[in-house]
Design an enzyme around this catalytic site. Structure first.
Site, PDB file in Angstrom:
ATOM      1  N   CYS A  71      -0.690   6.211  -4.839  1.00  0.00           N
ATOM      2  CA  CYS A  71      -0.321   7.583  -5.096  1.00  0.00           C
ATOM      3  C   CYS A  71      -0.088   6.320  -6.801  1.00  0.00           C
ATOM      4  O   CYS A  71       0.690   4.990  -6.890  1.00  0.00           O
ATOM      5  CB  CYS A  71       0.701   7.975  -4.933  1.00  0.00           C
ATOM      6  SG  CYS A  71       2.272   7.333  -5.437  1.00  0.00           S
ATOM      7  N   ASP A 101      -0.207   6.474   1.856  1.00  0.00           N
ATOM      8  CA  ASP A 101      -0.126   5.661   1.155  1.00  0.00           C
ATOM      9  C   ASP A 101       0.244   4.279   1.549  1.00  0.00           C
ATOM     10  O   ASP A 101       1.540   4.090   2.584  1.00  0.00           O
ATOM     11  CB  ASP A 101       0.556   4.943   0.143  1.00  0.00           C
ATOM     12  CG  ASP A 101      -0.374   6.731  -0.540  1.00  0.00           C
ATOM     13  OD1 ASP A 101      -1.222   6.808  -0.757  1.00  0.00           O
ATOM     14  OD2 ASP A 101       0.151   7.289  -1.888  1.00  0.00           O
ATOM     15  N   CYS A 119       2.209  10.654   3.222  1.00  0.00           N
ATOM     16  CA  CYS A 119       0.873   9.862   2.167  1.00  0.00           C
ATOM     17  C   CYS A 119      -0.087   9.675   2.498  1.00  0.00           C
ATOM     18  O   CYS A 119      -1.492   9.835   2.204  1.00  0.00           O
ATOM     19  CB  CYS A 119       1.882  10.281   1.382  1.00  0.00           C
ATOM     20  SG  CYS A 119       2.004   8.177   0.943  1.00  0.00           S
ATOM     21  N   CYS A 139       7.989   6.791  -2.537  1.00  0.00           N
ATOM     22  CA  CYS A 139       6.993   5.612  -3.369  1.00  0.00           C
ATOM     23  C   CYS A 139       7.642   4.453  -3.308  1.00  0.00           C
ATOM     24  O   CYS A 139       7.252   3.426  -3.093  1.00  0.00           O
ATOM     25  CB  CYS A 139       6.073   6.122  -4.466  1.00  0.00           C
ATOM     26  SG  CYS A 139       5.590   7.849  -3.583  1.00  0.00           S
TER      27      CYS A 139
HETATM   28 FE1  FES Z   1       3.337   8.112  -1.064  1.00  0.00          FE
HETATM   29 FE2  FES Z   1       3.281   7.292  -3.204  1.00  0.00          FE
HETATM   30  S1  FES Z   1       2.817   9.281  -2.126  1.00  0.00           S
HETATM   31  S2  FES Z   1       3.832   6.434  -1.798  1.00  0.00           S
END
Ligand code: FES
Length: 140
Positions: A59, A36, A34, A103
């Protein structure tokens, strides 16, 4: 996708945001899938987490789990912090949608990574702590 009130509350009003002055353990982790990124700062004094903070580029669930994880570790001994899993963070938030589980894993990994950094810098060995691994992209 349904978020619990607690997740929304921690997302809208995250605790412990920003760099922590005097932090002696800093861990940065990312999820290649993702994109992140989460960084956790710990200030450990006499084997206890005196303070904790985070910076998250991610996110809403990543923000909420970082916020809750830093709340949970404060005041805990290193051994107690080692017991805090992504499930404990998720439970404290009254759950997360299944697609958002990673996450909370990121939050657990960021805390462990900060502990690892502390251990390396201070020379304090931490039982059961493994060196953070690099995150290879997931194939989908
Ligand atoms: Fe990657 Fe939440 S979508 S940490």
């Amino acid at each position: 996708m349904e978020y619990s009130e607690k997740v929304m509350e921690h997302f809208m009003n995250p605790r412990n945001v920003g760099e922590l002055e005097g932090a002696n353990g800093v861990g940065t982790v990312g999820n290649a899938q993702c994109g992140d990124i989460m960084r956790v700062f710990l200030k450990i004094e006499n084997g206890v987490v005196a303070d904790a903070s985070f910076k998250t580029f991610g996110c809403g669930a990543a923000v909420a789990t970082s916020s809750m994880a830093t709340e949970l570790v404060k005041g805990k001994t290193i051994a107690e912090v080692m017991e805090i899993t992504n499930k404990a963070v998720t439970d404290a938030l009254d759950g997360l949608p299944a697609v958002k589980k990673h996450c909370s894993v990121l939050a657990e990994e960021a805390v462990r990574s900060a502990l690892w950094d502390y251990s390396q810098k201070s020379g304090v060995a931490i039982d059961g702590l493994e060196e953070p691994k690099e995150h290879a992209p997931h194939a989908h």
